[in-house]
Design a protein around this motif. Structure first.
Motif, PDB file in Angstrom:
ATOM      1  N   LEU A 110      -2.065  -4.443 -10.264  1.00 52.28           N
ATOM      2  CA  LEU A 110      -2.244  -4.493 -11.712  1.00 52.28           C
ATOM      3  C   LEU A 110      -3.607  -3.954 -12.122  1.00 52.28           C
ATOM      4  CD1 LEU A 110      -0.678  -7.955 -12.550  1.00 52.28           C
ATOM      5  CD2 LEU A 110       0.262  -5.709 -13.058  1.00 52.28           C
ATOM      6  N   LEU A 111      -4.639  -4.336 -11.378  1.00 52.42           N
ATOM      7  CA  LEU A 111      -5.982  -3.865 -11.704  1.00 52.42           C
ATOM      8  C   LEU A 111      -6.092  -2.366 -11.513  1.00 52.42           C
ATOM      9  CD1 LEU A 111      -8.068  -6.735 -10.147  1.00 52.42           C
ATOM     10  CD2 LEU A 111      -7.829  -6.212 -12.561  1.00 52.42           C
TER      11      LEU A 111
ATOM     12  N   THR B   5      -4.360  -2.589 -15.982  1.00 49.09           N
ATOM     13  CA  THR B   5      -3.826  -3.625 -16.849  1.00 49.09           C
ATOM     14  C   THR B   5      -4.614  -4.914 -16.746  1.00 49.09           C
ATOM     15  OG1 THR B   5      -2.276  -4.318 -15.139  1.00 49.09           O
ATOM     16  CG2 THR B   5      -1.483  -2.710 -16.771  1.00 49.09           C
ATOM     17  N   ALA B   6      -5.822  -4.861 -16.221  1.00 48.10           N
ATOM     18  CA  ALA B   6      -6.629  -6.061 -16.069  1.00 48.10           C
ATOM     19  C   ALA B   6      -6.909  -6.714 -17.414  1.00 48.10           C
ATOM     20  CB  ALA B   6      -7.939  -5.736 -15.372  1.00 48.10           C
ATOM     21  N   GLY B   7      -6.972  -5.950 -18.470  1.00 44.51           N
ATOM     22  CA  GLY B   7      -7.230  -6.496 -19.797  1.00 44.51           C
ATOM     23  C   GLY B   7      -6.178  -7.489 -20.232  1.00 44.51           C
ATOM     24  N   ALA B   8      -4.973  -7.432 -19.689  1.00 43.10           N
ATOM     25  CA  ALA B   8      -3.911  -8.361 -20.054  1.00 43.10           C
ATOM     26  C   ALA B   8      -4.236  -9.769 -19.610  1.00 43.10           C
ATOM     27  CB  ALA B   8      -2.585  -7.916 -19.424  1.00 43.10           C
TER      28      ALA B   8
ATOM     29  N   GLY C  42     -14.936   5.284  -2.772  1.00 45.98           N
ATOM     30  CA  GLY C  42     -13.878   5.946  -3.513  1.00 45.98           C
ATOM     31  C   GLY C  42     -14.247   6.110  -4.964  1.00 45.98           C
ATOM     32  N   PRO C  43     -13.265   6.479  -5.789  1.00 48.56           N
ATOM     33  CA  PRO C  43     -13.530   6.657  -7.220  1.00 48.56           C
ATOM     34  C   PRO C  43     -13.831   5.312  -7.888  1.00 48.56           C
ATOM     35  CG  PRO C  43     -11.271   7.312  -6.639  1.00 48.56           C
ATOM     36  CD  PRO C  43     -11.910   6.804  -5.408  1.00 48.56           C
ATOM     37  N   PRO C  44     -14.754   5.313  -8.835  1.00 48.74           N
ATOM     38  CA  PRO C  44     -15.144   4.066  -9.487  1.00 48.74           C
ATOM     39  C   PRO C  44     -13.965   3.287 -10.083  1.00 48.74           C
ATOM     40  CG  PRO C  44     -16.582   5.842 -10.186  1.00 48.74           C
ATOM     41  CD  PRO C  44     -15.498   6.457  -9.365  1.00 48.74           C
ATOM     42  N   GLU C  45     -12.983   3.998 -10.650  1.00 51.61           N
ATOM     43  CA  GLU C  45     -11.861   3.316 -11.291  1.00 51.61           C
ATOM     44  C   GLU C  45     -10.967   2.593 -10.290  1.00 51.61           C
ATOM     45  OE1 GLU C  45     -10.540   7.637 -10.717  1.00 51.61           O
ATOM     46  OE2 GLU C  45     -12.376   6.622 -11.354  1.00 51.61           O
ATOM     47  N   LYS C  46     -11.157   2.844  -9.002  1.00 47.31           N
ATOM     48  CA  LYS C  46     -10.423   2.110  -7.963  1.00 47.31           C
ATOM     49  C   LYS C  46     -11.308   1.090  -7.255  1.00 47.31           C
ATOM     50  CE  LYS C  46      -6.936   5.593  -7.125  1.00 47.31           C
ATOM     51  NZ  LYS C  46      -6.197   6.365  -6.129  1.00 47.31           N
ATOM     52  N   VAL C  47     -12.579   1.412  -7.086  1.00 46.37           N
ATOM     53  CA  VAL C  47     -13.481   0.519  -6.360  1.00 46.37           C
ATOM     54  C   VAL C  47     -13.777  -0.750  -7.147  1.00 46.37           C
ATOM     55  CG1 VAL C  47     -15.797   0.269  -5.366  1.00 46.37           C
ATOM     56  CG2 VAL C  47     -14.489   2.373  -4.992  1.00 46.37           C
ATOM     57  N   TRP C  48     -14.105  -0.622  -8.434  1.00 42.47           N
ATOM     58  CA  TRP C  48     -14.464  -1.809  -9.227  1.00 42.47           C
ATOM     59  C   TRP C  48     -13.343  -2.845  -9.266  1.00 42.47           C
ATOM     60  CZ3 TRP C  48     -19.267  -2.850  -9.787  1.00 42.47           C
ATOM     61  CH2 TRP C  48     -20.224  -1.857  -9.994  1.00 42.47           C
ATOM     62  N   PRO C  49     -12.105  -2.473  -9.579  1.00 39.55           N
ATOM     63  CA  PRO C  49     -11.037  -3.488  -9.564  1.00 39.55           C
ATOM     64  C   PRO C  49     -10.799  -4.063  -8.167  1.00 39.55           C
ATOM     65  CG  PRO C  49     -10.278  -1.495 -10.669  1.00 39.55           C
ATOM     66  CD  PRO C  49     -11.622  -1.195 -10.077  1.00 39.55           C
ATOM     67  N   LEU C  50     -11.004  -3.251  -7.146  1.00 33.88           N
ATOM     68  CA  LEU C  50     -10.822  -3.741  -5.782  1.00 33.88           C
ATOM     69  C   LEU C  50     -11.816  -4.855  -5.466  1.00 33.88           C
ATOM     70  CD1 LEU C  50      -9.525  -3.615  -2.980  1.00 33.88           C
ATOM     71  CD2 LEU C  50     -11.176  -1.820  -2.406  1.00 33.88           C
ATOM     72  N   LEU C  51     -13.055  -4.708  -5.885  1.00 36.22           N
ATOM     73  CA  LEU C  51     -14.060  -5.739  -5.636  1.00 36.22           C
ATOM     74  C   LEU C  51     -13.633  -7.073  -6.252  1.00 36.22           C
ATOM     75  CD1 LEU C  51     -17.282  -3.620  -6.250  1.00 36.22           C
ATOM     76  CD2 LEU C  51     -16.289  -4.286  -4.040  1.00 36.22           C
TER      77      LEU C  51
END
Length: 147
Positions: free
Chosen positions: A10-11, A15-18, A97-106
């Motif tokens: 989801l992240l 869709t994390a904002g949900a 990796g790309p920021p849009e994948k790394v941040w939600p992964l953390l």
């Protein structure tokens, strides 16, 4: 599928904002905020930005009598399922990796320790990036020290 992997999916899909608390619908900023949040991710993808992040999770307890590092192993499993390049070390795991994948992964890694049954957890995170396309890579930074 474990909840942590669902959360990761989801992240990663944005869709994390949900999961956040609803805001007042009358505020005009609520309509413009998603555009402002989406722009950096789109810009990062188009400019080829790259992050290196190291995360160390310190769950309490670390595991069970049968599985000494159960909660840490759950965190590493989320990283392994991410598809990003990573290196597990004795004191943490490096992901790139790309920021849009790394941040939600953390966030998903931190959450995985809680979902695996730890009473609490502390995550220590270090992030390196660049405003320039490409950014740092683990291999570039450590090549001269590896044999």
């Amino acid at each position: 599928m474990p909840r942590s992997l669902v959360a990761l999916a989801l992240l990663a899909a944005g869709t994390a904002g949900a999961q956040t608390a609803p805001t007042a619908p009358t505020a005009p900023k609520a309509q413009t905020a998603p555009k402002a949040q989406a722009a950096p991710a789109a810009q990062a993808a188009s400019t080829g930005q790259h992050l290196i992040a190291e995360i160390q999770v310190i769950p309490r307890p670390a595991g069970t009598a049968e599985q000494r590092y159960k909660h840490v192993d759950a965190a590493i499993a989320v990283i392994q399922a991410s598809g990003l390049r990573y290196e597990v070390h004795a004191m943490g795991t490096v992901v790139e990796g790309p920021p849009e994948k790394v941040w939600p992964l953390l966030q998903a890694v931190h959450q995985a320790t809680l979902e695996s049954g730890s009473e609490r957890t502390l995550s220590i995170i270090k992030v390196a990036g660049s405003a320039q396309a490409g950014g740092p890579r683990v291999e570039d930074l450590v090549r001269k020290f590896r044999q």
